[in-house]
Design an enzyme around this catalytic site. Sequence first.
Site, mmCIF file in Angstrom:
data_model
loop_
_atom_site.group_PDB
_atom_site.id
_atom_site.type_symbol
_atom_site.label_atom_id
_atom_site.label_comp_id
_atom_site.label_asym_id
_atom_site.label_seq_id
_atom_site.Cartn_x
_atom_site.Cartn_y
_atom_site.Cartn_z
ATOM 1 N N CYS A 159 8.126 13.343 12.689
ATOM 2 C CA CYS A 159 7.531 12.398 13.640
ATOM 3 C C CYS A 159 7.063 13.182 14.850
ATOM 4 O O CYS A 159 7.782 14.060 15.340
ATOM 5 C CB CYS A 159 8.569 11.353 14.042
ATOM 6 S SG CYS A 159 7.943 10.141 15.218
ATOM 7 N N HIS B 259 6.826 4.028 8.199
ATOM 8 C CA HIS B 259 7.220 4.870 9.346
ATOM 9 C C HIS B 259 6.485 4.420 10.610
ATOM 10 O O HIS B 259 7.101 4.221 11.665
ATOM 11 C CB HIS B 259 6.922 6.341 9.023
ATOM 12 C CG HIS B 259 7.187 7.270 10.164
ATOM 13 N ND1 HIS B 259 8.184 8.219 10.124
ATOM 14 C CD2 HIS B 259 6.583 7.400 11.385
ATOM 15 C CE1 HIS B 259 8.188 8.875 11.280
ATOM 16 N NE2 HIS B 259 7.223 8.404 12.045
ATOM 17 N N GLU B 260 5.152 4.251 10.491
ATOM 18 C CA GLU B 260 4.369 3.885 11.681
ATOM 19 C C GLU B 260 4.742 2.498 12.182
ATOM 20 O O GLU B 260 4.858 2.275 13.390
ATOM 21 C CB GLU B 260 2.866 3.969 11.391
ATOM 22 C CG GLU B 260 2.359 5.369 11.077
ATOM 23 C CD GLU B 260 2.824 6.425 12.067
ATOM 24 O OE1 GLU B 260 2.973 6.105 13.268
ATOM 25 O OE2 GLU B 260 3.060 7.564 11.641
ATOM 26 N N HIS C 141 7.741 2.154 14.404
ATOM 27 C CA HIS C 141 7.550 2.426 15.833
ATOM 28 C C HIS C 141 7.302 1.139 16.609
ATOM 29 O O HIS C 141 7.598 1.060 17.804
ATOM 30 C CB HIS C 141 6.367 3.375 16.038
ATOM 31 C CG HIS C 141 6.679 4.815 15.780
ATOM 32 N ND1 HIS C 141 7.555 5.533 16.547
ATOM 33 C CD2 HIS C 141 6.219 5.677 14.827
ATOM 34 C CE1 HIS C 141 7.625 6.784 16.092
ATOM 35 N NE2 HIS C 141 6.828 6.894 15.048
HETATM 36 NI NI NI Z 1 6.611 8.714 14.020
#
Ligand code: NI
Length: 183
Positions: A105, A147-148, A151
């Site tokens: 990341c 993953h995105e 966030h």
């Molecule tokens: Ni990330």
Amino acid sequence: MAVREILKMGDPRLLRVAQAVTAFDTPELHALIADLKDTMAAAQGAGLAAPQMGVDLSVVVFGFGRSQRYPDAPAVPETVLINPVITPLPNEAGELQEEAGWEGCLSVPGLRGVVHRHARIRYTGFDPMGQPIDRIAEGFHARVVQHECDHLFGKLYPMRVRDFRLFGYTSVLFPGLGADSDD
Ligand code: NI
């Protein structure tokens, strides 16, 4: 437009639940997306979420033809995804399946860890013009999207690492990637 600073783990702005975008095709939204793309490209990232630039909005960008940070990864379509919703999908046997894979990341530079993700997902949301996006993804594509979108819920991948023996420095774990990819 501009390459902006990427916030690093420890910054409380990475822990917020992002606000939904309510107005599409605005100069402000297009400027934000241009900065996200420029910042992601400068860092050679596979994806970037608005909260990583300190912007409290539900916007992510991701995708690449070939990733220097993940040289073995298949191409992922270059996408701007706004107000996303992810639904896990079952495999052919009708079971929800997880896959373990290495992640890094840009907000956690120099480290990689093995994270379990849904192997197959449907993701929906909107493009910058407000047009709906509705896709099915699996493998690395599904991993990048999860993953995105994490966030946007204040989640960083180390919070999902189950086995900390599989968490370490990129330069030690993957020496072949070289110093340029040590983030
Ligand atoms: Ni990330």
